[in-house]
Scaffold this motif. Structure first.
Motif, short mmCIF file in Angstrom:
data_model
loop_
_atom_site.label_atom_id
_atom_site.label_comp_id
_atom_site.label_asym_id
_atom_site.label_seq_id
_atom_site.Cartn_x
_atom_site.Cartn_y
_atom_site.Cartn_z
N ILE A 162 -5.25 0.54 -15.41
CA ILE A 162 -6.14 0.64 -16.57
C ILE A 162 -7.54 0.81 -16.01
CG2 ILE A 162 -6.96 -0.48 -18.67
CD1 ILE A 162 -4.26 -2.06 -18.60
N ASP A 163 -8.13 1.98 -16.27
CA ASP A 163 -9.37 2.39 -15.63
C ASP A 163 -10.44 2.67 -16.67
OD1 ASP A 163 -8.46 3.10 -12.59
OD2 ASP A 163 -6.88 3.62 -13.99
N SER A 164 -11.68 2.51 -16.26
CA SER A 164 -12.79 2.72 -17.18
C SER A 164 -13.42 4.10 -17.05
CB SER A 164 -13.86 1.63 -16.98
OG SER A 164 -14.33 1.63 -15.63
N THR A 165 -13.02 4.86 -16.02
CA THR A 165 -13.54 6.22 -15.85
C THR A 165 -12.41 7.15 -15.40
OG1 THR A 165 -14.09 5.96 -13.49
CG2 THR A 165 -15.78 5.29 -15.11
N ARG A 166 -12.60 8.43 -15.60
CA ARG A 166 -11.59 9.40 -15.17
C ARG A 166 -11.47 9.45 -13.65
NH1 ARG A 166 -8.84 12.36 -18.49
NH2 ARG A 166 -9.50 12.62 -20.66
N SER A 167 -12.58 9.29 -12.96
CA SER A 167 -12.52 9.31 -11.50
C SER A 167 -11.73 8.11 -10.98
CB SER A 167 -13.92 9.34 -10.90
OG SER A 167 -14.65 8.17 -11.26
N SER A 168 -11.89 6.97 -11.65
CA SER A 168 -11.11 5.79 -11.27
C SER A 168 -9.64 6.01 -11.56
CB SER A 168 -11.63 4.56 -12.02
OG SER A 168 -10.86 3.42 -11.69
N LEU A 169 -9.33 6.63 -12.70
CA LEU A 169 -7.93 6.95 -13.02
C LEU A 169 -7.32 7.85 -11.95
CD1 LEU A 169 -5.46 7.03 -14.90
CD2 LEU A 169 -6.56 8.94 -16.10
N GLN A 170 -8.08 8.86 -11.52
CA GLN A 170 -7.58 9.76 -10.48
C GLN A 170 -7.33 9.00 -9.18
OE1 GLN A 170 -6.62 13.07 -10.84
NE2 GLN A 170 -5.71 12.52 -8.86
N ASP A 171 -8.19 8.04 -8.87
CA ASP A 171 -7.99 7.21 -7.68
C ASP A 171 -6.70 6.41 -7.81
OD1 ASP A 171 -8.65 5.93 -5.17
OD2 ASP A 171 -9.29 4.20 -6.35
N SER A 172 -6.42 5.88 -9.01
CA SER A 172 -5.19 5.13 -9.24
C SER A 172 -3.97 6.02 -9.06
CB SER A 172 -5.19 4.51 -10.64
OG SER A 172 -6.20 3.54 -10.77
N VAL A 173 -4.05 7.24 -9.61
CA VAL A 173 -2.95 8.21 -9.44
C VAL A 173 -2.74 8.51 -7.96
CG1 VAL A 173 -2.23 10.59 -9.85
CG2 VAL A 173 -3.22 9.24 -11.72
N ASP A 174 -3.83 8.72 -7.23
CA ASP A 174 -3.72 9.00 -5.79
C ASP A 174 -3.07 7.83 -5.06
OD1 ASP A 174 -4.94 11.43 -6.22
OD2 ASP A 174 -6.93 10.76 -5.57
N ARG A 175 -3.40 6.61 -5.48
CA ARG A 175 -2.81 5.43 -4.84
C ARG A 175 -1.30 5.38 -5.09
NH1 ARG A 175 -6.27 0.91 -3.66
NH2 ARG A 175 -8.46 1.52 -3.72
N PHE A 176 -0.90 5.73 -6.31
CA PHE A 176 0.54 5.76 -6.58
C PHE A 176 1.22 6.85 -5.77
CE2 PHE A 176 4.23 7.32 -9.00
CZ PHE A 176 5.04 6.20 -8.87
N GLU A 177 0.58 8.02 -5.69
CA GLU A 177 1.17 9.10 -4.89
C GLU A 177 1.38 8.66 -3.44
OE1 GLU A 177 1.87 12.39 -5.73
OE2 GLU A 177 0.61 12.96 -7.44
N ARG A 178 0.41 7.93 -2.90
CA ARG A 178 0.55 7.45 -1.52
C ARG A 178 1.64 6.38 -1.45
NH1 ARG A 178 -5.29 5.77 0.16
NH2 ARG A 178 -5.71 5.90 -2.08
N THR A 179 1.76 5.57 -2.50
CA THR A 179 2.84 4.58 -2.55
C THR A 179 4.19 5.28 -2.51
OG1 THR A 179 1.47 3.08 -3.86
CG2 THR A 179 3.83 2.66 -3.86
N VAL A 180 4.34 6.34 -3.31
CA VAL A 180 5.58 7.12 -3.34
C VAL A 180 5.89 7.67 -1.95
CG1 VAL A 180 6.63 9.26 -4.18
CG2 VAL A 180 5.46 7.74 -5.77
N GLN A 181 4.92 8.28 -1.32
CA GLN A 181 5.14 8.87 0.00
C GLN A 181 5.58 7.81 1.01
OE1 GLN A 181 1.40 10.77 0.84
NE2 GLN A 181 1.61 12.22 -0.84
N ALA A 182 4.92 6.65 0.97
CA ALA A 182 5.25 5.58 1.92
C ALA A 182 6.64 5.01 1.67
CB ALA A 182 4.19 4.48 1.84
N VAL A 183 6.98 4.80 0.39
CA VAL A 183 8.29 4.24 0.05
C VAL A 183 9.41 5.20 0.45
CG1 VAL A 183 9.81 3.63 -1.87
CG2 VAL A 183 7.48 2.73 -1.80
N PHE A 184 9.28 6.46 0.06
CA PHE A 184 10.36 7.41 0.33
C PHE A 184 10.47 7.73 1.82
CE2 PHE A 184 10.24 9.07 -4.29
CZ PHE A 184 11.05 8.01 -4.67
N LYS A 185 9.37 7.65 2.54
CA LYS A 185 9.46 7.83 3.98
C LYS A 185 10.27 6.71 4.61
CE LYS A 185 6.70 8.32 8.20
NZ LYS A 185 5.32 8.38 8.78
#
Length: 398
Positions: A162-185
């Motif tokens: 839950i983010d207060s700005t679009r740039s923060s939301l994009q950062d959260s999405v990027d963090r999840f993408e990195r989580t996905v990459q790390a988990v599946f690796k």
């Protein structure tokens, strides 16, 4: 784990046509999971052991990238979905409680609940972004359940930001993408990233014959949802192991939070991993001629100890002693001390489970203080000194 103490031990079979058997049936045959009634899996100790490891990896990576774990009630009041206007979306699949509790349901989804605890827990705009996750069961009365990919009760890692700005939301999405990459690796899973709605909805999918999504194979061997190009027939089916989408924050939340905290806007991302879907995907992608060659990170056992004749006191005593030493050392052993099975059958079952090394203890091994060890798939093996094997285990079990 001592196999002589396990339930259903006499049902365990090693099928000849491994690659032809449907994954959920293979997991049943191997003793990982059973289905007492359609859509509701019960994980036996073998399956639960691997599920726990998948959860550990997902939990570790989620925390590493800034998501904090919570645990939400598995029962929700209907007003959460009514307030957001999503009750009709899920109503046909909801398990409502009966009689005096008919306003309550088994949790089908958690976006509204995440928002609710945020509403109650945030006192300053400086607390944003809020990034949370939980690992728990969800319930949906889906039609035609099938194995672990389509079940009425299923384990998920639900995540939100839950983010207060679009740039923060994009950062959260990027963090999840990195989580996905790390988990599946770490799980050694190969997935395909598909997106729609200009990237606001993303799936990480595997090709799966009983998958719920139709996909098209493109000329560059990438995949797209079949509904993106209606001129092309769907080539394959796929199932999602992880996903995210940008959730529209309901107006009642905006009015409450924006005014109180003097924010100009509020954004929410919702993310998740299908835990038991990951198990299905791992098995599908790691079948070989011997069985399921699990990735090292979630391998159920590192070494299998097999007394040649478990009725012989000296052999079983030596095997149990070795088993307990390995337990203390954290080497994750399995002791196959089942009766009425040939040694060849036990060795095959060890290979089927992906155990990298087998230790045989017979009369000569007891007398000579030696062990016969064989790598997975090796028909010959070698005799080694017992103490040397214990002290230098990882040199042998590479």
């Amino acid at each position: 784990m001592r196999l002589s103490k396990q339930l259903y031990q006499n049902k365990l079979q090693i099928p000849c046509d491994l690659e032809e058997i449907e994954i959920y049936k293979l997991l049943q045959i191997a003793g990982f999971v059973d289905f007492p009634y359609s859509g509701f899996p019960q994980f036996m100790p073998l399956g639960q052991k691997i599920i726990n490891e998948i959860c550990r990896i997902v939990r570790t990576k989620a925390e590493r990238f800034g998501f904090s774990e919570v645990y939400l009630p598995l029962v929700q009041h209907r007003h959460f979905l009514e307030q957001s206007g999503r009750l009709k979306q899920f109503e046909r699949e909801i398990f409502f409680l009966a009689q005096n509790n008919s306003s309550y349901m088994l949790s089908p989804t958690n976006e509204e609940f995440f928002l609710n605890i945020t509403l109650k827990g945030v006192s300053s705009y400086k607390q944003f972004p809020i990034r949370l996750f939980q690992i728990a069961d969800k319930f949906r009365d889906i039609q035609r359940p099938r194995g672990l990919m389509r079940s009425k009760q299923f384990m998920m890692c639900d995540m939100c930001s839950i983010d207060s700005t679009r740039s923060s939301l994009q950062d959260s999405v990027d963090r999840f993408e990195r989580t996905v990459q790390a988990v599946f690796k770490e799980l050694d899973l190969k997935t395909h990233r598909l997106q729609k709605n200009n990237g606001e909805y993303v799936d990480y999918m595997i090709i799966c014959s009983d998958g719920e999504t139709k996909v098209v194979v493109n000329s560059d061997d990438s995949y797209t949802y079949s509904d993106h190009d209606k001129s092309k027939p769907a080539d394959l089916r796929a199932s999602s192991l992880a996903m995210y989408f940008l959730f529209q924050v309901p107006d009642y939340v905006r009015e409450c939070v924006l005014n109180r905290l003097r924010l100009s806007d509020l954004f929410m991302g919702t993310y998740g991993f299908g835990i038991q879907r990951c198990l299905h995907g791992i098995v599908q992608q790691h079948i070989d001629k011997l069985g399921i060659n699990f990735p090292k990170s979630i391998r159920p056992f590192n070494v299998s100890i097999i007394p040649v004749d478990p009725r012989e006191e000296a052999q079983i005593s030596s095997a149990v002693e070795l088993y307990e030493i390995f337990l203390r050392e954290g080497l994750n052993p399995v002791l196959d001390d089942r009766l009425n099975l040939m040694m060849r059958e036990k060795a095959s079952y060890s290979d089927f489970l992906g155990v990298p090394i087998k230790v045989f203890i017979g009369k000569s091994e007891v007398n000579d203080q030696k062990l016969t060890i064989k790598s997975r798939g090796d028909p010959f093996g070698q005799k080694v000194d017992r103490d040397d094997f214990i002290n230098h285990f990882w040199n042998y079990a590479k």
